[in-house]
Motif scaffolding. Structure first.
Motif, PDB file in Angstrom:
ATOM      1  N   ASP A  80       0.854  -1.188   0.000  1.00  0.00           N
ATOM      2  CA  ASP A  80       0.000   0.000   0.000  1.00  0.00           C
ATOM      3  C   ASP A  80       0.890   1.239   0.000  1.00  0.00           C
ATOM      4  N   ALA A  81       1.057   1.862  -1.168  1.00  0.00           N
ATOM      5  CA  ALA A  81       1.955   3.016  -1.302  1.00  0.00           C
ATOM      6  C   ALA A  81       1.463   4.242  -0.540  1.00  0.00           C
ATOM      7  N   GLY A  82       0.171   4.291  -0.243  1.00  0.00           N
ATOM      8  CA  GLY A  82      -0.377   5.449   0.455  1.00  0.00           C
ATOM      9  C   GLY A  82      -0.614   5.236   1.932  1.00  0.00           C
ATOM     10  N   ALA A  83      -0.070   4.161   2.484  1.00  0.00           N
ATOM     11  CA  ALA A  83      -0.268   3.877   3.916  1.00  0.00           C
ATOM     12  C   ALA A  83       0.303   5.006   4.767  1.00  0.00           C
ATOM     13  N   PHE A  84      -0.330   5.241   5.905  1.00  0.00           N
ATOM     14  CA  PHE A  84       0.064   6.367   6.752  1.00  0.00           C
ATOM     15  C   PHE A  84       1.525   6.288   7.174  1.00  0.00           C
ATOM     16  N   ASN A  85       1.980   5.105   7.575  1.00  0.00           N
ATOM     17  CA  ASN A  85       3.349   4.995   8.073  1.00  0.00           C
ATOM     18  C   ASN A  85       4.375   5.310   6.983  1.00  0.00           C
ATOM     19  N   VAL A  86       4.034   5.020   5.730  1.00  0.00           N
ATOM     20  CA  VAL A  86       4.958   5.282   4.624  1.00  0.00           C
ATOM     21  C   VAL A  86       5.092   6.778   4.388  1.00  0.00           C
ATOM     22  N   ILE A  87       3.980   7.461   4.222  1.00  0.00           N
ATOM     23  CA  ILE A  87       4.066   8.886   3.906  1.00  0.00           C
ATOM     24  C   ILE A  87       4.463   9.708   5.130  1.00  0.00           C
ATOM     25  N   ASN A  88       4.178   9.222   6.325  1.00  0.00           N
ATOM     26  CA  ASN A  88       4.605   9.942   7.516  1.00  0.00           C
ATOM     27  C   ASN A  88       6.124   9.868   7.681  1.00  0.00           C
ATOM     28  N   THR A  89       6.701   8.715   7.360  1.00  0.00           N
ATOM     29  CA  THR A  89       8.162   8.595   7.401  1.00  0.00           C
ATOM     30  C   THR A  89       8.802   9.547   6.404  1.00  0.00           C
ATOM     31  N   TYR A  90       8.215   9.633   5.219  1.00  0.00           N
ATOM     32  CA  TYR A  90       8.718  10.575   4.214  1.00  0.00           C
ATOM     33  C   TYR A  90       8.670  12.002   4.758  1.00  0.00           C
TER      34      TYR A  90
END
Length: 441
Positions: free
Chosen positions: A351-361
């Protein structure tokens, strides 16, 4: 309705590089939605079609290195210029008009081949576009609206079609208004300045030297770049110029004929390059500091000028945007790889839009973004006025800066893009340059 991992709005150089990186390195399905027509040929100095844009840009050392990691070699731009390589910047002179403040930076003092390279923006965009076919390019097409759902974003196109994406990336330069539609506010700090952008030929060769000259109304930058003006081709004596002036003065300057304009420019720049022989047509852009209140939202990320549009002083805005996308490519590639390793499946359901992914970015971009915005805004406000105490203070600062190797090292690291140590991977990539810069004599 077509479904993809990532939908990118904006097909300029930022969106195009991002589409290439996410499709090839992160192995994600990507749709690039581009309002510009890639088949356009006629140059227009006042539009925003990246394929006909007349501007040139200075790519910082880190940007060039990270382009190479993505398989984009700026040396290939030589084919667009009869075999000529885009000029390197090996020397930089910073001065204050009419005063003693002066700083000179030479690449050899930092054991690096160059501070950066000057390239044509339209040629670079076409180079990147031609270098990849792993993503879907939808152009010309505009986005009418975006609907955020719990598990995806729905992108509504002007054609009537819709697109479903796990992650929506706005790389539209902030011109579409989509960020505001999604509830992301933007603050605008006006500089009351206009950037005049044009090319010149000078009496003396540039010898890979760039200039940043501060005047009472704003900075004047000369970047080595050979262009053709009035059917005359520069042969090592050309520059691309960004002249920042107050808006009222910009209107007066644009109304002058070429001879009178050159006289004004010569008075502002001086005779470091001998006489200015000829000048091209002039494009102009109003200047302001525009920053988004947040660079992420639900399944949404803002990059480049959509996240922050900076003053062109010190040439940091474009390179900051490219550091946005290199970090995002790195983060999504790492997150997807970890997801595959954890599931031991080829079809990982990432899931490219998962919260943990974009929050880390978002966390990884925080320091570099704040530091670069602060640097450029401080330089503008310090070096764009004739107030006597400010003039005295900035000249003392330039003299102190010139005499302080540590300050010069820090400045070189920031402007070459290697001051951000937000990840072990990025530190590893920067290690050789960091060591070289730290050996400054």
């Amino acid at each position: 309705m077509k479904s993809v991992d990532v939908a990118i709005v904006g097909g300029g150089i930022v969106g195009t590089v991002l589409a290439k990186g996410l499709s090839e390195r992160a192995k994600l399905s990507v749709a690039l939605i581009d309002a510009a027509d890639p088949k356009a040929q006629e140059k227009d100095q006042h539009n925003f079609n990246p394929f006909t844009d007349t501007r040139v840009i200075a790519l910082a050392k880190r940007t060039i290195d990270e382009f190479a990691q993505l398989g984009i070699h700026v040396e290939a731009l030589a084919k667009h210029f009869q075999g000529e390589m885009p000029p390197l910047i090996k020397h930089i002179e910073v001065s204050d008009q009419g005063h003693v403040g002066l700083v000179e930076l030479n690449h050899s003092d930092y054991n690096i081949p160059a501070f950066g390279r000057v390239v044509s923006l339209s040629a670079l965009t076409r180079l990147v576009l031609d270098a990849s076919a792993d993503y879907t390019h939808i152009a010309p097409a505009s986005v009418n609206a975006v609907t955020q759902h719990q598990q995806h974003c729905e992108v509504h196109l002007d054609s009537g079609d819709s697109l479903s994406a796990k992650l929506l990336i706005l790389a539209d330069g902030g011109r579409s208004g989509l960020a505001q539609q999604l509830g992301i506010d933007k603050s605008v700090s006006e500089y009351n300045q206009t950037a005049l952008v044009f090319n010149v030929h000078t009496q003396l060769p540039h010898e890979n030297k760039a200039y940043e000259r501060f005047t009472a109304t704003g900075p004047l930058a000369f970047l080595p770049f050979d262009s053709e003006i009035n059917n005359e081709k520069a042969t090592g004596n050309g520059f691309s110029v960004v002249w920042t002036v107050e808006r009222e003065e910009a209107d007066l300057l644009k109304a002058l004929d070429a001879e009178a304009f050159i006289t004004k420019l010569q008075n502002a720049f001086g005779y470091r390059q001998g006489k200015i022989l000829r000048v091209s047509n002039i494009a102009s852009y109003p200047l302001a500091l525009t920053t988004a209140s947040q660079i992420t939202s639900h399944r949404t990320v803002l990059v480049g000028n959509a996240a922050q549009a900076l003053h062109p002083i010190a040439g940091q805005g474009f390179n900051l945007g490219l550091r946005d996308i290199s970090t995002l490519i790195d983060e999504l590639t790492t997150a997807r790889t970890e997801n595959i390793n954890a599931s031991n499946e080829k079809q990982d359901g990432f899931d490219a839009g998962a919260f943990n992914v974009i929050n880390t970015y978002k966390q990884r971009r925080k320091n570099d973004r704040v530091n670069t915005i602060t640097l450029t805004d401080t330089l503008v406000r310090t070096f764009s006025n004739g107030y006597l105490p400010a003039v005295v203070g900035r000249n003392l600062s330039l003299l102190a800066f010139a005499a302080t190797p540590m300050a010069k090292r820090a400045f070189v690291k920031q402007t070459t893009g290697y001051a951000d140590g937000s990840s072990a991977l990025r530190k590893a990539r920067a290690e050789n340059v960091e060591k070289a810069v730290d050996t400054c004599r």
